[in-house]
Design an enzyme around this catalytic site. Structure first.
Site: not given
Length: 501
Positions: A188, A425, A478
């Site tokens: 991320s 994601d 994700h």
């Protein structure tokens, strides 16, 4: 008389060697050794250490206390690599990775002991093949803190500098691992943390900073990189390819925005078509479009009333608070409607207040990590305050710019790089990551193909020159190891060994 003297010398040398080996193995600070964990019954598969490394800038400024949890490899601590893991946010604790992704334990929230969720061993922990440092960074995140909260005003460059200081001091405390290969990994917003830190580590090695870190490369999962690629330029093709928007909507947006969703000129018409796309996507779990997204109590375990399930009451929740939607938290990332474009970044609690974060929950981890006995066991100082998955303590500046130049410079310096994406994601879609990895212009040496885990296609891979690899994980969201733990351990262990994936 010569023979006994020789035997004596041989025995003496043997004893000295044994002493050296023992000192080398046990050089880690024993005060940081974790001897038990509330909620877990059984023996640890390897040694665990946790505590603080205190850093400062050498100018008599207030210090920062950075918290780490170190899991020694379950296989061979002397030869297996050491990996630093960083979660994103910015401002989110790396206990996220420890608790919900690839740490040595998994929660079993349905079973409780003394009011706490129980833990069992994770068969797909990344500590099966490597030693891992989970670091709360920067100061103000998780259990990391400073007595001077003005230091919570920070950014990409300062965070990289501070984390490098942490590593140097950490290796001084754990000198037996200085000979191990070292890697950096994260996901991320760690798409910024990882390459900026790698650049500082590389500079330290080239300038002779001690101790020498045996740095070999890094990996980033579903990471932020560059606003041109992280923005709607990735989202719109992803949504169309996944069947989330119609051909008509896609083509209308292409015309209105001239296929340039990041920096379009016909703003009114483009805004209008993009708004229709956002409306169509609203309500999806943006961190994994295949997962449920609950918005109220009625969505939890089929509960049709305002009465909380008993299991949630036991976790200390009251009926006037929103419910967690599942035992594990799916998704921690930069929201897809607000790509990083520089300047101050709104933090997760602020985004949640504005309704910008959906389908997430961290109740189990919060209850466990704020338990006094747990905090005592893992050596978390009371001064750090209450643990939260993501903090609002920081004033964080995205001041490093695009990561493209970092990746180019680091590949040119000979470091191995793996960029991986869960292909479901919608927060950092694989379409954007695939585009920016290709934009580096490296020659393709391993053309797009499937890769296998457990005799099944687990995703797709494309290998470039300079030991630069892009990989997808089929069906993952994700936070890839959370969704596909077995497949994640497979590609992780193969890549660390330098094997073909």
């Amino acid at each position: 008389m010569a023979m006994p003297r020789i035997i004596f010398l041989v025995v003496l040398l043997f004893c000295m060697l044994c002493c050296f080996i023992n000192n080398n193995i046990e050089a880690a600070p024993q005060g940081s050794l974790i001897k038990y964990l509330p909620g877990f019954n059984g023996s640890f598969p390897s040694k665990h250490y946790a505590g603080y490394v205190t850093i400062d800038d050498g100018d008599n400024h207030p210090s920062k206390n950075l918290y780490y949890y170190f899991v020694v490899s379950e296989r061979n601590q002397s030869t297996d690599p050491v990996v630093l893991w960083l979660n994103g946010g910015p401002g989110c604790s790396s206990f996220d990775g420890f608790v919900y992704e690839h740490g040595p334990f998994n929660f079993d929230a349905a079973k409780q002991e003394g009011g706490l969720p129980t833990l069992h061993l994770n068969p797909y922990s990344w500590s099966k093949v490597s030693s891992i440092i989970y670091l709360d960074s920067p100061a103000g995140v998780g259990f990391s803190y400073s007595d001077n909260t003005s230091l919570y005003k920070t950014g990409d460059i300062q965070t990289a500098y501070d984390t490098h200081l942490f590593l140097l001091k950490w290796f001084e405390q754990f000198p037996e691992f200085t000979g191990n290969e070292f890697y950096i990994a994260g996901e991320s917003y760690a798409g910024v943390y990882v390459p900026t830190l790698a650049s500082v580590v590389d500079k330290g090695i080239r300038t002779g900073v001690k101790p020498v870190i045996k740095f070999k490369g890094y990996m980033v999962g579903n990471g932020v990189c560059d606003p041109r690629f992280d923005s709607d330029d990735a989202l719109v093709p992803f949504a169309h390819g996944m069947g989330l928007i119609s051909d008509h909507m896609y083509k209308a947006t292409e015309v209105a925005c001239k296929r340039n969703y990041h920096n379009y000129t016909n703003s009114d018409e483009c805004d209008s078509t993009l708004s229709k796309i956002y409306s169509a996507l609203d309500g999806l779990n943006q961190y994994d479009i295949l997962e449920h997204c609950y918005h109220s109590r009625a969505g939890v375990q089929g509960n049709k009333s305002n009465e909380l399930p008993e299991s949630f009451k036991q976790l200390g929740m009251s009926s006037d608070k929103p419910l967690p939607v599942r035992k594990r938290m799916f998704g921690r990332a930069w929201p897809f409607r607000a790509p990083v474009k520089g300047g101050l970044i709104p933090l997760w609690p602020q985004l949640m207040e504005s309704g910008g974060v959906q389908c997430i929950d961290d109740t189990v981890a919060t209850v466990w990590l704020n338990n006094k006995e747990v905090r005592k066991a893992i050596h978390a100082n009371p001064e750090s305050g209450e643990w939260g998955l993501c903090t609002d303590n920081l004033s964080y500046n995205n001041d490093a710019g695009s990561m493209l130049s970092y990746h180019k410079n680091l590949t040119a310096s000979g470091y191995r790089i793996l960029i991986y994406s869960g292909d479901h994601d919608m927060c950092i879609p694989f379409t954007g990551t695939q585009a920016w990895t290709e934009s580096l212009g490296y020659q393709i040496i391993d053309e797009w193909r499937s890769w296998i885990s457990n005799d099944q296609i687990a995703g797709y891979i494309q290998g470039y020159a300079n030991d630069f690899t892009f990989l997808t994980i089929k069906g993952a969201g994700h936070t890839v190891p959370e969704y596909k733990p077995r497949e994640s351990l497979d590609f992780y262990s193969r890549w660390l060994k330098g094997q073909k994936i």
